[in-house]
Design a protein around this motif. Structure first.
Motif, PDB file in Angstrom:
ATOM      1  N   ASN A 122      -0.847   8.208  24.281  1.00  0.00           N
ATOM      2  CA  ASN A 122      -0.610   9.430  23.493  1.00  0.00           C
ATOM      3  C   ASN A 122       0.577  10.219  24.012  1.00  0.00           C
ATOM      4  O   ASN A 122       0.788  11.354  23.588  1.00  0.00           O
ATOM      5  CB  ASN A 122      -1.839  10.336  23.567  1.00  0.00           C
ATOM      6  CG  ASN A 122      -2.959   9.848  22.671  1.00  0.00           C
ATOM      7  OD1 ASN A 122      -2.734   9.534  21.515  1.00  0.00           O
ATOM      8  ND2 ASN A 122      -4.165   9.787  23.212  1.00  0.00           N
ATOM      9  N   ILE A 123       1.303   9.679  24.972  1.00  0.00           N
ATOM     10  CA  ILE A 123       2.427  10.420  25.556  1.00  0.00           C
ATOM     11  C   ILE A 123       3.723   9.882  24.945  1.00  0.00           C
ATOM     12  O   ILE A 123       3.913   8.664  24.879  1.00  0.00           O
ATOM     13  CB  ILE A 123       2.418  10.285  27.101  1.00  0.00           C
ATOM     14  CG1 ILE A 123       1.136  10.933  27.631  1.00  0.00           C
ATOM     15  CG2 ILE A 123       3.654  10.942  27.719  1.00  0.00           C
ATOM     16  CD1 ILE A 123       0.878  10.742  29.089  1.00  0.00           C
ATOM     17  N   PRO A 124       4.593  10.777  24.475  1.00  0.00           N
ATOM     18  CA  PRO A 124       5.794  10.283  23.787  1.00  0.00           C
ATOM     19  C   PRO A 124       6.724   9.497  24.702  1.00  0.00           C
ATOM     20  O   PRO A 124       6.878   9.834  25.879  1.00  0.00           O
ATOM     21  CB  PRO A 124       6.479  11.576  23.303  1.00  0.00           C
ATOM     22  CG  PRO A 124       5.908  12.675  24.135  1.00  0.00           C
ATOM     23  CD  PRO A 124       4.533  12.247  24.541  1.00  0.00           C
ATOM     24  N   VAL A 125       7.294   8.434  24.163  1.00  0.00           N
ATOM     25  CA  VAL A 125       8.283   7.627  24.900  1.00  0.00           C
ATOM     26  C   VAL A 125       9.449   7.333  23.942  1.00  0.00           C
ATOM     27  O   VAL A 125       9.249   6.773  22.869  1.00  0.00           O
ATOM     28  CB  VAL A 125       7.675   6.286  25.384  1.00  0.00           C
ATOM     29  CG1 VAL A 125       8.734   5.436  26.087  1.00  0.00           C
ATOM     30  CG2 VAL A 125       6.489   6.496  26.322  1.00  0.00           C
ATOM     31  N   ASP A 126      10.650   7.739  24.318  1.00  0.00           N
ATOM     32  CA  ASP A 126      11.837   7.486  23.490  1.00  0.00           C
ATOM     33  C   ASP A 126      12.707   6.370  24.040  1.00  0.00           C
ATOM     34  O   ASP A 126      13.471   5.750  23.310  1.00  0.00           O
ATOM     35  CB  ASP A 126      12.719   8.746  23.408  1.00  0.00           C
ATOM     36  CG  ASP A 126      12.031   9.873  22.679  1.00  0.00           C
ATOM     37  OD1 ASP A 126      11.357   9.597  21.677  1.00  0.00           O
ATOM     38  OD2 ASP A 126      12.161  11.030  23.130  1.00  0.00           O
ATOM     39  N   VAL A 127      12.659   6.171  25.352  1.00  0.00           N
ATOM     40  CA  VAL A 127      13.498   5.145  25.970  1.00  0.00           C
ATOM     41  C   VAL A 127      12.797   4.635  27.232  1.00  0.00           C
ATOM     42  O   VAL A 127      12.130   5.398  27.926  1.00  0.00           O
ATOM     43  CB  VAL A 127      14.928   5.693  26.273  1.00  0.00           C
ATOM     44  CG1 VAL A 127      14.895   6.958  27.097  1.00  0.00           C
ATOM     45  CG2 VAL A 127      15.802   4.660  26.962  1.00  0.00           C
ATOM     46  N   ILE A 128      12.932   3.327  27.437  1.00  0.00           N
ATOM     47  CA  ILE A 128      12.267   2.703  28.593  1.00  0.00           C
ATOM     48  C   ILE A 128      13.327   2.112  29.507  1.00  0.00           C
ATOM     49  O   ILE A 128      14.264   1.453  29.039  1.00  0.00           O
ATOM     50  CB  ILE A 128      11.309   1.583  28.111  1.00  0.00           C
ATOM     51  CG1 ILE A 128      10.223   2.181  27.214  1.00  0.00           C
ATOM     52  CG2 ILE A 128      10.693   0.834  29.297  1.00  0.00           C
ATOM     53  CD1 ILE A 128       9.348   1.143  26.524  1.00  0.00           C
ATOM     54  N   TYR A 129      13.171   2.334  30.800  1.00  0.00           N
ATOM     55  CA  TYR A 129      14.022   1.687  31.798  1.00  0.00           C
ATOM     56  C   TYR A 129      13.144   0.755  32.618  1.00  0.00           C
ATOM     57  O   TYR A 129      12.042   1.135  33.022  1.00  0.00           O
ATOM     58  CB  TYR A 129      14.662   2.728  32.732  1.00  0.00           C
ATOM     59  CG  TYR A 129      15.747   3.521  32.055  1.00  0.00           C
ATOM     60  CD1 TYR A 129      17.072   3.133  32.132  1.00  0.00           C
ATOM     61  CD2 TYR A 129      15.438   4.652  31.303  1.00  0.00           C
ATOM     62  CE1 TYR A 129      18.077   3.835  31.484  1.00  0.00           C
ATOM     63  CE2 TYR A 129      16.436   5.367  30.656  1.00  0.00           C
ATOM     64  CZ  TYR A 129      17.746   4.955  30.746  1.00  0.00           C
ATOM     65  OH  TYR A 129      18.736   5.656  30.105  1.00  0.00           O
ATOM     66  N   THR A 130      13.643  -0.461  32.839  1.00  0.00           N
ATOM     67  CA  THR A 130      12.919  -1.366  33.736  1.00  0.00           C
ATOM     68  C   THR A 130      13.942  -1.966  34.696  1.00  0.00           C
ATOM     69  O   THR A 130      15.149  -1.900  34.467  1.00  0.00           O
ATOM     70  CB  THR A 130      12.231  -2.550  33.010  1.00  0.00           C
ATOM     71  OG1 THR A 130      13.222  -3.527  32.687  1.00  0.00           O
ATOM     72  CG2 THR A 130      11.507  -2.127  31.762  1.00  0.00           C
ATOM     73  N   SER A 131      13.433  -2.590  35.743  1.00  0.00           N
ATOM     74  CA  SER A 131      14.322  -3.354  36.620  1.00  0.00           C
ATOM     75  C   SER A 131      14.722  -4.624  35.872  1.00  0.00           C
ATOM     76  O   SER A 131      14.295  -4.864  34.739  1.00  0.00           O
ATOM     77  CB  SER A 131      13.599  -3.707  37.918  1.00  0.00           C
ATOM     78  OG  SER A 131      12.650  -4.733  37.670  1.00  0.00           O
ATOM     79  N   HIS A 253      12.106  11.429  26.081  1.00  0.00           N
ATOM     80  CA  HIS A 253      10.942  11.105  26.898  1.00  0.00           C
ATOM     81  C   HIS A 253      11.148   9.691  27.450  1.00  0.00           C
ATOM     82  O   HIS A 253      11.431   8.761  26.685  1.00  0.00           O
ATOM     83  CB  HIS A 253       9.673  11.175  26.064  1.00  0.00           C
ATOM     84  CG  HIS A 253       9.542  12.493  25.352  1.00  0.00           C
ATOM     85  ND1 HIS A 253       9.290  13.667  26.008  1.00  0.00           N
ATOM     86  CD2 HIS A 253       9.702  12.808  24.045  1.00  0.00           C
ATOM     87  CE1 HIS A 253       9.268  14.659  25.130  1.00  0.00           C
ATOM     88  NE2 HIS A 253       9.521  14.160  23.935  1.00  0.00           N
ATOM     89  N   VAL A 254      10.993   9.561  28.761  1.00  0.00           N
ATOM     90  CA  VAL A 254      11.418   8.325  29.430  1.00  0.00           C
ATOM     91  C   VAL A 254      10.251   7.670  30.164  1.00  0.00           C
ATOM     92  O   VAL A 254       9.448   8.356  30.811  1.00  0.00           O
ATOM     93  CB  VAL A 254      12.544   8.652  30.459  1.00  0.00           C
ATOM     94  CG1 VAL A 254      12.946   7.418  31.249  1.00  0.00           C
ATOM     95  CG2 VAL A 254      13.767   9.257  29.766  1.00  0.00           C
ATOM     96  N   MET A 255      10.176   6.352  30.067  1.00  0.00           N
ATOM     97  CA  MET A 255       9.252   5.606  30.930  1.00  0.00           C
ATOM     98  C   MET A 255      10.090   4.690  31.830  1.00  0.00           C
ATOM     99  O   MET A 255      11.033   4.053  31.351  1.00  0.00           O
ATOM    100  CB  MET A 255       8.296   4.758  30.092  1.00  0.00           C
ATOM    101  CG  MET A 255       7.354   3.930  30.952  1.00  0.00           C
ATOM    102  SD  MET A 255       5.992   3.244  29.997  1.00  0.00           S
ATOM    103  CE  MET A 255       6.604   1.597  29.715  1.00  0.00           C
ATOM    104  N   ILE A 256       9.738   4.647  33.108  1.00  0.00           N
ATOM    105  CA  ILE A 256      10.405   3.718  34.030  1.00  0.00           C
ATOM    106  C   ILE A 256       9.357   2.757  34.574  1.00  0.00           C
ATOM    107  O   ILE A 256       8.377   3.184  35.187  1.00  0.00           O
ATOM    108  CB  ILE A 256      11.047   4.449  35.235  1.00  0.00           C
ATOM    109  CG1 ILE A 256      11.999   5.554  34.771  1.00  0.00           C
ATOM    110  CG2 ILE A 256      11.762   3.459  36.149  1.00  0.00           C
ATOM    111  CD1 ILE A 256      12.581   6.378  35.928  1.00  0.00           C
ATOM    112  N   ALA A 257       9.550   1.463  34.334  1.00  0.00           N
ATOM    113  CA  ALA A 257       8.663   0.459  34.930  1.00  0.00           C
ATOM    114  C   ALA A 257       9.459  -0.223  36.043  1.00  0.00           C
ATOM    115  O   ALA A 257      10.482  -0.859  35.771  1.00  0.00           O
ATOM    116  CB  ALA A 257       8.219  -0.550  33.881  1.00  0.00           C
ATOM    117  N   ALA A 258       9.013  -0.061  37.265  1.00  0.00           N
ATOM    118  CA  ALA A 258       9.789  -0.619  38.379  1.00  0.00           C
ATOM    119  C   ALA A 258       8.849  -1.066  39.497  1.00  0.00           C
ATOM    120  O   ALA A 258       7.772  -1.625  39.208  1.00  0.00           O
ATOM    121  CB  ALA A 258      10.832   0.394  38.838  1.00  0.00           C
TER     122      ALA A 258
END
Ligand SMILES: O=C(O)[C@H](O)COP(=O)(O)O
Length: 331
Positions: A122-131, A253-258
């Protein structure tokens, strides 16, 4: 080369720009503190045992504007920043030092990523960064499969002009229903040098527990021919400042998967941990952590225990409104 690739990536995000969701004033502050198992430091509470859902009291980090990006901070806007360490990998399972070796998730890691996705659905995400490593990418994708907004995460390919050209999307509507996924080697796990592929227990038996702990957790002591946390921070935090903060400043809103250590270095920066405090900072696999970025400050919100956890949504009216909007769309 890296800089120009990053610039490409940034311009494609602007191009892909999706929601202009803007969050308003916090309606309440939650001051309960989550206590981690191994870290006595108040400043890292809530991060050690990141499975604890309670929010923590944190002195917000004061950030300057973004002179490089030329983006004017939107005063009234807030952005969500989700950090997530990848789920269990096949080498986590075998207790091997992994570092920059590109190892996939185990079935348990897949489950962890799905579970993490449910917690942030339910949390907004506009762009995702990953390694650039598959375990972080798998985690990001599996987590996003659970998101209620049902946008499609799509990896941005800017490694060559041809890759960029051949991966274009020719429908504005389809673009709006997509989330760009930017992959960056700068977010990779620390390079573990000559420990890569060695068993952690056997290495401790051979070199001593203290020595191995120093290699794994100290700030400035590198493992043999590998990167210290400080060296890892030089590229991961620099990337975060140059590429990710401008997105947050612009209201995205950003998500980082690292990874354990690239994220430790970013958290150290966000929470202003000292080189002593960061020694105790441990991140579990597959646990999402939420920060709110508002007026140049990062406010740590801990880890949402579930999609409707009050602690997370009570904080800002607009996080709650976003969730309500999703409820409306799904009915
Ligand atoms: O690279 C690894 O082996 C792990 O992902 C992180 O290892 P650590 O717990 O020794 O930092």
């Amino acid at each position: 080369m890296a800089a120009s690739t990053s610039q490409h990536a940034l311009s494609s995000i602007k191009f892909w720009s999706t929601s202009n969701f803007s969050l308003e004033k916090p309606t309440c502050h939650v001051h309960s503190v989550s206590v981690g198992r191994r870290c006595p430091s108040a400043r890292s509470l809530g991060l050690v045992c990141a499975s604890n859902s309670q929010s923590s009291v944190v002195e917000p980090v004061q950030l300057p504007g973004s002179p490089k990006s030329g983006i004017t901070p939107k005063k009234s806007s807030e952005s969500a920043l989700i950090l997530i360490r990848h789920g269990e990998s096949l080498w986590n399972e075998k207790n091997l030092f992994t570092g920059c070796v590109d190892v996939p998730l185990t079935p348990k890691g897949v489950e962890e990523a799905i579970e993490a996705g449910k917690r942030i659905c339910n949390i907004p995400v506009d762009v995702i960064y990953t390694s650039s490593l598959i375990r972080a990418q798998m985690t990001a994708m599996l987590a996003m499969m659970q998101h209620r907004r049902k946008k499609v995460p799509i990896i941005v390919h800017n490694e060559s002009e041809q890759a960029h050209k051949w991966s274009q999307i020719y429908s504005e509507e389809t673009k709006k229903q997509s989330i760009p996924v930017i992959t960056a080697w700068q977010l990779n796990e620390r390079m573990y040098g000559e420990l890569q592929g060695l068993n952690k227990q056997e290495t401790a038996d051979r070199f001593g527990k203290e020595q191995v702990h120093e290699w794994r957790r100290s700030y400035d002591i590198p493992p043999p021919n590998g990167e210290s946390l400080e060296m890892c921070a030089e590229r991961a935090v620099a990337y975060f400042k140059d590429q990710i903060i401008p997105q947050l400043v612009a209201g995205k809103h950003v998500m980082i998967a690292a990874h354990g250590n690239s994220l430790r270095s970013i958290i150290m920066h966000l929470d202003k941990l000292t080189s002593q405090e960061v020694i105790s900072l441990e991140l579990s696999t597959g646990i999402p952590m939420l920060y709110i970025f508002k007026e140049g400050k990062f406010i740590r919100r801990g880890s949402p225990a579930g999609p409707s956890e009050a602690g997370v949504y009570a904080y800002t009216k607009n996080l709650a409104q976003y969730r309500q909007k999703l409820d409306g769309m799904i009915q």
